[in-house]
Write an enzyme that holds these catalytic residues in place. Structure first.
Site, PDB file in Angstrom:
ATOM      1  N   GLY A  59       0.767  -1.240   0.000  1.00  0.00           N
ATOM      2  CA  GLY A  59       0.000   0.000   0.000  1.00  0.00           C
ATOM      3  C   GLY A  59       0.794   1.284   0.000  1.00  0.00           C
TER       4      GLY A  59
ATOM      5  CE  LYS B 119       8.307  -3.994 -10.071  1.00  0.00           C
ATOM      6  NZ  LYS B 119       8.560  -4.190  -8.640  1.00  0.00           N
TER       7      LYS B 119
END
Length: 248
Positions: free
Chosen positions: A86, A196
């Site tokens: 998170g 990514k």
């Protein structure tokens, strides 16, 4: 005040005093566990994350990207893919004013999804235990968004490593294309995208494909990315929309 502290910490390259700690009670632990503990204690970003109440050090990767490329702003709707535990969602909530703490600024919204269950992030809508790559999960996200287009799609997702380099590289590229397709279908004009990648020969083609839909794409390795890691991030800015002849 918090933003000032974050900027000061991002500008600091010297290790904190805590980085000199050495792990204790290693008896019975495997060598890989010992190496991980040693690296954690020697990593200044781990302590910085603790100081600023971020869930993990990866928050500083997104902070650095946003400080340089301005991909998040108050009022934005943000999708965080592979969100657990998170920390990127924490950054997105703060930068988009999703909790409404910034007076007289637009209030944003953050939607966070991960295959793992993870604790709620104040200001974010959490979809834990859900695989973003599944059509049913993407439909749930569409329903949650309603008519609201997305201003920024973030993906820190990575596949489980198989140990076969070529296969792992192929898998992470495939994840990027899943994210790109969803972003294309749900993004507002001039929206941004961050995915990514692990550096490999397929990344240039991915960059070219992203450029068909975004004005600019930059390959970025934040300072918070470990030097021995092959990870990079593709930061795409200003979604152009789709054209009839465009497809992925």
């Amino acid at each position: 005040m918090r933003n000032f502290l974050i900027k000061r910490l991002l500008q600091t390259h010297t290790s904190l005093q805590y980085a000199k700690q050495q792990p204790h009670n290693l008896k019975g632990k495997s060598k890989s566990s010992q190496d991980w503990l040693t690296r954690q204690l020697a990593d200044p970003y781990v302590e910085k994350a603790r100081m600023l109440n971020f869930r993990c050090r990866s928050a500083f990767k997104l902070l650095e990207i946003d400080d340089k490329y301005k991909i998040l702003k108050p009022g934005d709707a943000v999708l965080d893919c592979g969100a657990a535990p998170g920390s990127w969602s924490q950054v997105a909530v703060e930068r988009t004013n999703a909790t409404g703490n910034i007076e007289k600024a637009p209030v944003g919204a953050v939607f966070s999804i991960d295959r793992l269950h993870f604790h709620a992030v104040p200001g974010a809508t959490i979809f834990g235990g859900m695989d973003f790559t599944k059509p049913a999960s993407q439909q749930r996200l569409r329903e949650a968004l309603g008519d609201r287009p997305v201003n920024c799609v973030l993906s820190d997702m990575a596949p489980n490593a198989t140990g076969i380099r070529m296969l792992d590289q192929e898998n992470i590229i495939n994840l990027c294309y899943v994210v790109l397709r969803f972003a294309i279908s749900m993004s507002a004009p001039h929206a941004n995208l961050v995915v990514k990648v692990w550096d490999n020969g397929d990344v240039p083609k991915l960059e070219r494909d992203i450029l068909r839909f975004y004005e600019k794409v930059k390959r970025v390795k934040p300072r918070a990315s470990r030097s021995d890691s092959a990870e990079h991030f593709l930061v795409a800015r200003s979604f152009k929309g789709t054209q009839k002849e465009s497809s992925t």
